[in-house]
Design a protein around this motif. Structure first.
Motif, PDB file in Angstrom:
ATOM      1  N   UNK A 179      72.478 -27.355  24.727  1.00  0.00           N
ATOM      2  CA  UNK A 179      71.433 -26.722  25.537  1.00  0.00           C
ATOM      3  C   UNK A 179      71.972 -26.409  26.940  1.00  0.00           C
ATOM      4  N   UNK A 180      71.147 -25.745  27.725  1.00  0.00           N
ATOM      5  CA  UNK A 180      71.560 -25.334  29.064  1.00  0.00           C
ATOM      6  C   UNK A 180      71.926 -26.548  29.927  1.00  0.00           C
ATOM      7  N   UNK A 181      71.254 -27.677  29.672  1.00  0.00           N
ATOM      8  CA  UNK A 181      71.529 -28.893  30.432  1.00  0.00           C
ATOM      9  C   UNK A 181      72.942 -29.399  30.186  1.00  0.00           C
TER      10      UNK A 181
ATOM     11  N   UNK B 218      71.027 -30.946  40.370  1.00  0.00           N
ATOM     12  CA  UNK B 218      70.002 -31.571  41.214  1.00  0.00           C
ATOM     13  C   UNK B 218      68.606 -31.049  40.847  1.00  0.00           C
ATOM     14  N   UNK B 219      68.490 -29.728  40.746  1.00  0.00           N
ATOM     15  CA  UNK B 219      67.164 -29.140  40.454  1.00  0.00           C
ATOM     16  C   UNK B 219      66.641 -29.619  39.106  1.00  0.00           C
ATOM     17  N   UNK B 220      67.503 -29.626  38.090  1.00  0.00           N
ATOM     18  CA  UNK B 220      67.038 -30.009  36.756  1.00  0.00           C
ATOM     19  C   UNK B 220      66.923 -31.529  36.640  1.00  0.00           C
TER      20      UNK B 220
ATOM     21  N   UNK C 214      65.919 -33.592  38.947  1.00  0.00           N
ATOM     22  CA  UNK C 214      64.676 -34.113  39.516  1.00  0.00           C
ATOM     23  C   UNK C 214      63.488 -33.154  39.324  1.00  0.00           C
ATOM     24  N   UNK C 215      63.651 -32.133  38.485  1.00  0.00           N
ATOM     25  CA  UNK C 215      62.593 -31.139  38.263  1.00  0.00           C
ATOM     26  C   UNK C 215      61.358 -31.681  37.571  1.00  0.00           C
TER      27      UNK C 215
ATOM     28  N   UNK D 188      60.776 -33.774  31.483  1.00  0.00           N
ATOM     29  CA  UNK D 188      61.619 -33.298  30.381  1.00  0.00           C
ATOM     30  C   UNK D 188      63.021 -32.936  30.876  1.00  0.00           C
ATOM     31  N   UNK D 189      63.084 -32.214  31.986  1.00  0.00           N
ATOM     32  CA  UNK D 189      64.405 -31.770  32.449  1.00  0.00           C
ATOM     33  C   UNK D 189      65.230 -32.976  32.894  1.00  0.00           C
TER      34      UNK D 189
ATOM     35  N   UNK E  21      66.609 -34.606  29.804  1.00  0.00           N
ATOM     36  CA  UNK E  21      67.689 -33.802  29.221  1.00  0.00           C
ATOM     37  C   UNK E  21      68.981 -33.929  30.032  1.00  0.00           C
ATOM     38  N   UNK E  22      68.866 -33.946  31.343  1.00  0.00           N
ATOM     39  CA  UNK E  22      70.068 -34.021  32.179  1.00  0.00           C
ATOM     40  C   UNK E  22      70.725 -35.400  32.090  1.00  0.00           C
TER      41      UNK E  22
ATOM     42  N   UNK F 130      63.887 -21.458  24.424  1.00  0.00           N
ATOM     43  CA  UNK F 130      64.848 -22.517  24.773  1.00  0.00           C
ATOM     44  C   UNK F 130      64.974 -22.683  26.290  1.00  0.00           C
TER      45      UNK F 130
ATOM     46  N   UNK G  40      62.016 -24.913  29.510  1.00  0.00           N
ATOM     47  CA  UNK G  40      62.114 -26.167  30.290  1.00  0.00           C
ATOM     48  C   UNK G  40      62.929 -25.976  31.564  1.00  0.00           C
ATOM     49  N   UNK G  41      63.901 -25.063  31.500  1.00  0.00           N
ATOM     50  CA  UNK G  41      64.730 -24.812  32.683  1.00  0.00           C
ATOM     51  C   UNK G  41      63.908 -24.084  33.745  1.00  0.00           C
TER      52      UNK G  41
ATOM     53  N   UNK H 160      60.663 -24.037  34.067  1.00  0.00           N
ATOM     54  CA  UNK H 160      59.629 -24.963  34.577  1.00  0.00           C
ATOM     55  C   UNK H 160      60.236 -25.940  35.580  1.00  0.00           C
ATOM     56  N   UNK H 161      61.413 -26.472  35.242  1.00  0.00           N
ATOM     57  CA  UNK H 161      62.041 -27.461  36.120  1.00  0.00           C
ATOM     58  C   UNK H 161      62.438 -26.839  37.453  1.00  0.00           C
ATOM     59  N   UNK H 162      62.932 -25.598  37.406  1.00  0.00           N
ATOM     60  CA  UNK H 162      63.317 -24.919  38.654  1.00  0.00           C
ATOM     61  C   UNK H 162      62.085 -24.727  39.547  1.00  0.00           C
TER      62      UNK H 162
ATOM     63  N   UNK I   7      59.305 -26.526  39.458  1.00  0.00           N
ATOM     64  CA  UNK I   7      58.855 -27.845  39.910  1.00  0.00           C
ATOM     65  C   UNK I   7      59.735 -28.332  41.062  1.00  0.00           C
ATOM     66  N   UNK I   8      61.038 -28.103  40.928  1.00  0.00           N
ATOM     67  CA  UNK I   8      61.961 -28.539  41.979  1.00  0.00           C
ATOM     68  C   UNK I   8      61.710 -27.767  43.278  1.00  0.00           C
TER      69      UNK I   8
ATOM     70  N   UNK J 109      58.648 -29.129  44.922  1.00  0.00           N
ATOM     71  CA  UNK J 109      58.893 -30.435  45.561  1.00  0.00           C
ATOM     72  C   UNK J 109      59.624 -30.238  46.889  1.00  0.00           C
TER      73      UNK J 109
END
Lengths: 240, 325
Positions: A88-90, A141-143, A145-146, A149-150, A153-154, B302, B305-306, B308-310, B312-313, B316
């Motif tokens: 995955x991207x992570x 860092x972004x993923x 502490x996003x 789920x992220x 995954x990280x 796929x 989640x990326x 969404x996380x971006x 959310x980050x 924050x």
């Protein structure tokens, strides 16, 4: 003789460049797609320089292309880390972050190398890799502490790839510089990023070895080369 | 042609405003995002720019198919840079569409659920390395035919994005032709690949201009609004006239037995593509239609989640910044 060390540098950038290029057209967002393609392009460009110099110094009439396309897995000298599949991207970005963090330290040292052809390639690459490390660190860092789920995954990506970190700092006389000496700076940088990313460095320092010596690659490399080398191997008389 | 079969929307706005708007267009003014515009103009443009953007993004796939198999390091770098340019074109175009009040996410959802289309050409497979040449030479060549005049289109953000896109496209076309020259002058197998690529891409390239003007009922309003600058047949003819000598130079045969120079008209006579195939492709029955949307859907799912996380980050970070102030 610098040839084995040059081949190690070039094989790392080639194998990682090929892996990252697999993302083209499939990334989570257009901005990520463009950035990944950019990283892959830089790495392929660096490959042409490292393998080009290796081939020239070897003096057997080979070129960067023959080294890339006409060797089998057992003759590749890349780190096991870079041949790991994208998943995955992570995992892709964690692999990039770990590699960039080593790569930048290695290149910064090589930029001061007595051999001016080596230092010239390193100096050019440092500029590109400084940006790679900045971007992969920001992403980790972004993923990290996003979202919940992220974060999960990280952390999983870090745990999964951690056993491939130690090989980057194993060293022998073939290396262009003492790679073991780079570890303290790497550890310090890693700690800063992981802390900000709220990720935990795994406890075990077990390391898989065998990529940079060619003693034992993973099963993944052969599949990658089968794809990458198919045209020059199938049509040896052709020029492209 | 990256945007085919765009239906112009009728418009029911205030006749006085409409007349003033048309006068601006006739005078060669550029319409900017904050200017008044007829609802139909806005809607038609969203559809056209959106379809063009989708074509760039879906268009990454057939060429991306060969990045990992490019036969030299230099060819790999060139192809990677080209496909990256296409992602960049998609980005400018989505941004241009956003100035009309539609988000990139909304447009993406419309592509994935079939409400919006992408150019028919990208529903065809790339089967050999020569296809990387044929796509550059023919597909980018056809795209340039359409896009050069669109640099003068009436909507400012669209026209400006076209200026940049055209520069890169003409570079791509030259790279494509360079691959074709290598292949056409190469071994017998390479020549066979080159001819096979031309055979498979010729008619789909002609289809890129859309159906004949006689059947294209929606063009008139778009031409008046300067969203469409030339007729489909005009551009197709120009493309054929430009491409035939290039094929001759390569020593390749255009797969059309009726192709002949018409002295009187000063242009080539040529056979029409099979339009029933074209309409099948538009309906989602192209050879790769299902795979293309599957690939886009998978990247979208796929990547959720990326994204969404971006977000959310970023939120924050913003909150921390506000708290610190």
């Amino acid at each position: 003789m610098s040839v084995p060390g040059l081949i190690r540098m070039g094989d790392n950038t080639l194998v990682l460049g090929q892996r990252v290029s697999e993302w083209c057209g499939h990334a989570p967002a257009l901005e990520e797609d463009i950035a990944l393609a950019n990283t892959a392009l830089d790495l392929i460009g660096q490959t042409q320089l490292w393998l080009g110099l290796a081939a020239e110094r070897e003096g057997k009439g080979r070129t960067a292309d023959t080294l890339a396309y006409h060797r089998d897995a057992w003759d590749f000298r890349n780190l096991l880390l870079v041949e790991q599949p994208n998943q995955d991207f992570g995992v892709t970005m964690m692999r990039q972050f770990l590699f960039d963090s080593w790569h930048l330290e290695a290149l910064t040292t090589l930029a001061e190398h007595d051999d001016t052809e080596i230092s010239a390639i390193a100096q050019k690459s440092v500029k590109e890799v400084t940006y790679h490390r900045e971007r992969s660190s920001d992403t980790v860092i972004a993923l990290g502490e996003g979202t919940e789920e992220s974060h999960a995954r990280m952390q999983a990506a870090l745990d999964r790839l951690w056993p491939y970190v130690g090989e980057m700092f194993s060293t022998d006389g073939d290396d262009l510089t003492d790679m073991a000496a780079l570890r303290p700076a790497f550890d310090t940088y890693l700690e800063t990023v992981l802390t900000e990313a709220t990720l935990v460095r795994p406890h075990s320092d077990f390391a898989h070895m065998g990529g940079k010596t060619g003693a034992r690659h993973t099963e993944h490399l052969g599949h990658m080369l089968a794809t990458m080398q198919v045209l020059p191997r199938s049509y040896p008389d052709a020029t492209w | 042609m990256y945007a085919q079969m765009i239906k112009s929307e009728a418009t029911q706005d205030d006749p006085e405003k409409l007349a003033a708007f048309q006068a601006r267009i006739d005078a060669g003014d550029k319409i900017e995002p904050k200017d008044w515009m007829p609802a139909g103009y806005r809607k038609t443009l969203i559809r056209q720019i959106g379809q063009h953007a989708h074509s760039e993004i879906v268009g990454q796939l057939p060429e991306g198919n060969w990045i990992t198999r490019a036969p030299t390091l230099e060819r790999k770098a060139i192809l990677l840079a080209k496909v990256q340019d296409e992602a960049g074109h998609g980005l400018y175009l989505y941004c241009a569409a956003e100035t009309l009040g539609v988000s990139r996410d909304e447009l993406t959802e419309m592509l994935l659920d079939g409400r919006m289309k992408y150019s028919s050409i990208f529903a065809y497979p790339t089967l050999t390395w020569a296809d990387m040449g044929a796509v550059g030479w023919l597909v980018d060549g056809a795209a340039i035919m359409n896009q050069v005049p669109l640099q003068r289109t009436s909507y400012g953000p669209y026209a400006r994005s076209m200026v940049r896109i055209c520069k890169e496209e003409s570079f791509h076309q030259r790279q494509g032709f360079d691959i074709m020259m290598k292949m056409a002058n190469g071994t017998n197998t390479q020549k066979r690949m080159a001819q096979d690529a031309l055979n498979r891409f010729w008619y789909p390239s002609l289809m890129m201009f859309g159906p004949s003007d006689k059947e294209s009922v929606h063009s008139e309003q778009s031409m008046a609004w300067k969203i469409k600058m030339n007729s489909n047949d005009e551009l197709r003819q120009k493309f054929v006239d430009q491409t035939v000598p290039q094929a001759e130079y390569l020593g390749l045969t255009i797969p059309d037995e009726t192709l002949a120079w018409n002295e009187e008209k000063g242009e080539y006579d040529f056979a029409e593509p099979d339009w029933s195939e074209f309409f099948d492709v538009l309906k989602g029955n192209g050879p790769c239609s299902v795979e293309r949307i599957e690939a886009r859907q998978k990247a979208w799912d796929d990547g959720a989640w990326v994204r969404e996380a971006r977000l959310a980050h970023a939120a924050k970070k913003q909150a921390a910044k506000v708290a610190a102030e």
